[in-house]
Design an enzyme around this catalytic site. Structure first.
Site, PDB file in Angstrom:
ATOM      1  N   LYS A   2       2.174   5.961  -7.224  1.00 41.17           N
ATOM      2  CA  LYS A   2       2.314   7.176  -7.979  1.00 41.17           C
ATOM      3  C   LYS A   2       1.164   7.494  -8.919  1.00 41.17           C
ATOM      4  O   LYS A   2       0.940   8.790  -9.288  1.00 41.17           O
ATOM      5  CB  LYS A   2       3.781   7.301  -8.506  1.00 41.17           C
ATOM      6  N   ASP A  37       5.111   0.718  -5.788  1.00 45.69           N
ATOM      7  CA  ASP A  37       5.395   2.134  -5.553  1.00 45.69           C
ATOM      8  C   ASP A  37       5.010   2.883  -6.784  1.00 45.69           C
ATOM      9  O   ASP A  37       4.425   4.005  -6.669  1.00 45.69           O
ATOM     10  CB  ASP A  37       7.149   2.267  -5.592  1.00 45.69           C
TER      11      ASP A  37
END
Ligand SMILES: NC(=O)c1ccc[n+]([C@@H]2O[C@H](COP(=O)([O-])OP(=O)(O)OC[C@H]3O[C@@H](n4cnc5c(N)ncnc54)[C@H](OP(=O)(O)O)[C@@H]3O)[C@@H](O)[C@H]2O)c1
Length: 373
Positions: A207, A203
């Site tokens: 980003k 994750d």
């Protein structure tokens, strides 16, 4: 002069989508900016419409057919808050290809399919905004793309995943082992039933890809981002925070250090982009060391500005919805895509990307954690 409202369709009324819809149902005056078109919610696509009705969404807005909603001509802006790779990617593409604006919170789709979506949006003149995809409610992408545009950015680094920060904070405070703290985080809703994307750093890595696009003008390949600390043997350690032991945490604490999962991307002198997401040993009293629990913190180094920092709620429905709603207001004001004003991205194939080189500190598990300040 009356301005035609912009009709908004939301796909996915979950944690984030529900909060976006609520702002419309509460008739927030912020959704009618004085310098742009008023925003009007006209459709909500959900898999199980009964559940959405029970949660207070008017039946007249609901459909279970998002592709039809996009094709129908009844919406001008599509908000994608369903998450996952497919059908989110196909639905976003379909909207952009007909010139519709899209606001998404989906870091996976933007990080993995950013090059094709940017190309498509530029071709059709459609707007694509994704502020909620990084740092939840913290305004981050807009400031990097717009307010810092006159700077040469050399490095972006930050704590961009609340779940791993909660786990590392609890391990340091309570001396407990990784598996035990993870189970507690799951029970308290801070970690998902399948925590892989968070704890393996995937994750955060998505980003970081998005941050690198705005800071350095290139979409880097997610697979090129390092997400394993080295081992003293020279081998690669376990991904993300999955190899961190209570012993590692205790021995670093004895030196005044704490582990934080830090995502770093920087421009090397040879023009390559370095990018890594690894547990990093920072001084416990530093800004990153004190960034506790589910908070996010991102620092941007640039010339001539120096270092600027952003800190705040990096996750949660209300925070992410705040970013989605602000993207909608930006579209109503005609601001354009998140990358508005920046040149088109450099092709992925033209890029050298490698993990960040850093000095490391050996820990009892055999991992050698990069040292941060
Ligand atoms: N939660 C956060 O703190 C946060 C912060 C920033 C960004 N985001 C991003 O925001 C997005 C949504 O996250 P979330 O936490 O709101 O997820 P969520 O609570 O699981 O909500 C997703 C919703 O979309 C619905 N959905 C899934 N597939 C669908 C389909 N084919 N058609 C219509 N509806 C469909 C789901 O229904 P079912 O439940 O029936 O499957 C669910 O109601 C993700 O990309 C996430 O990464 C989340």
């Amino acid at each position: 002069v009356s301005v035609q409202p912009l009709r908004v369709g939301v796909i996915g009324a979950g944690t984030v989508g529900r909060e976006v819809i609520r702002a419309f149902l509460d008739r927030s005056p912020r959704l009618a900016p004085p310098d742009g078109a008023p925003l009007l919610l006209t459709a909500v696509a959900e898999k199980f419409t009964e559940r959405a009705i029970a949660s207070g969404i008017p039946e007249s807005l609901l459909t279970d057919a998002p592709a039809h909603m996009i094709a129908s001509g009844d919406v001008d802006i599509v908000v994608e808050t369903m998450g996952g790779a497919e059908p989110a990617r196909t639905l976003i593409s379909a909207a952009l290809s007909t010139g519709k604006s899209v606001v998404t919170a989906n870091k996976h789709v933007i990080a993995h399919f950013g090059p094709e979506l940017e190309r498509l949006a530029r071709e059709t003149g459609a707007t694509l905004r994704f502020e909620a995809a990084v740092g939840g409610g913290i305004p981050l992408l807009g400031p990097i793309a717009l307010d810092l545009a006159a700077n040469r950015i050399s490095r972006v680094r930050g704590i961009v995943n609340g779940t791993t920060n909660f786990i590392l904070t609890a391990m340091a405070r309570e001396g407990r082992d990784y598996a035990e703290v993870l189970a507690e985080a799951q029970a308290r809703g801070y970690a998902e039933a399948d925590p892989t994307a968070d704890v393996e750093g995937l994750d955060a890595l998505n980003k970081l890809v998005i941050l690198a696009r705005l800071a350095f003008g290139a979409w880097i390949e997610p697979a090129a981002v390092g997400n394993r600390p080295g081992m003293t043997t020279g081998a690669q350690g376990a991904p993300g925070i999955t190899g961190v032991t209570a012993g590692d945490v205790a021995s670093l604490a004895a030196e005044g250090r704490i582990l934080r999962l830090i995502a770093t991307t920087r421009l090397a002198e040879d023009g390559a982009i370095e990018a890594s997401v690894v547990p990093t040993a920072v001084p416990a009293g530093s800004s990153f060391g004190r960034c506790d629990g589910v908070l996010n913190r991102v620092e941007v180094d640039g010339v001539p500005v120096g270092r600027v920092a952003f800190e705040g709620p990096g996750a949660g429905g209300p925070a992410a919805a705040a970013a989605v709603l602000s993207d909608l207001v930006a579209i109503a004001r005609g601001v354009g895509s998140t990358w508005a004003g920046l040149p088109a991205a450099v092709e992925r194939s033209a890029l050298a990307v490698r993990p960040v080189a850093a000095e490391c500190v050996a820990a009892p598990s055999g991992a050698c954690y990069p040292v941060g300040d």
